[in-house]
Scaffold this motif. Sequence first.
Motif: not given
Length: 181
Positions: A144-162
């Motif tokens: 919630r208070n770590d925007r770069p951490g948020y972006v990095q954490a969802k990367d695996a899902v983004v790359w799986d979907i792409i």
Amino acid sequence: MGEPVEIVPYDPAWPGMFATWGVGLRAALGDAAVRIDHIGSTSVPGLAAKPVIDIQISVTSLEPTDDFLGPLTGIGFVYRADNPELTKRYFREPPGRHRTHVHVRRLGSFSQQFPLLFRDYLRCHTSAMTEYAAAKRRCAARFRNDRPGYVQAKDAVVWDIIRRADAWAQRTGWVPGPSDA
């Protein structure tokens, strides 16, 4: 510390907000903008999102910046020269306006095609959209208070979907539709 990461339910006002920006951007940029597109989660009907309107402006070249820098700053957008991504030029909304990110990218580049394919795939595949929304909510709760951490954490899902989106594009012959503005 920056603003907390907040994922909100889809707001049907988002396309209209983009459309308003699109008209102004098209008037300011003219032919310098080959395409102006609504990208990001707010561009996918039904998708929960951070309430940020993402706009992609496609240009023939990122250098020199004369064709787009003056017109964008002239209508109030704030150029973020410190953006570390070398494949785009990044602008933020005029002061006091709704959060809006403008990504200027070179037409035909991977970084320009990626958000269009991702958007179009999610628009056509409800299960992928639901999966992505769940991942974003999980990551936002954890970071919630770590925007770069948020972006990095969802990367695996983004790359799986792409990866799935690329296979879909190969099967269907996907190409971006007409410019949104």
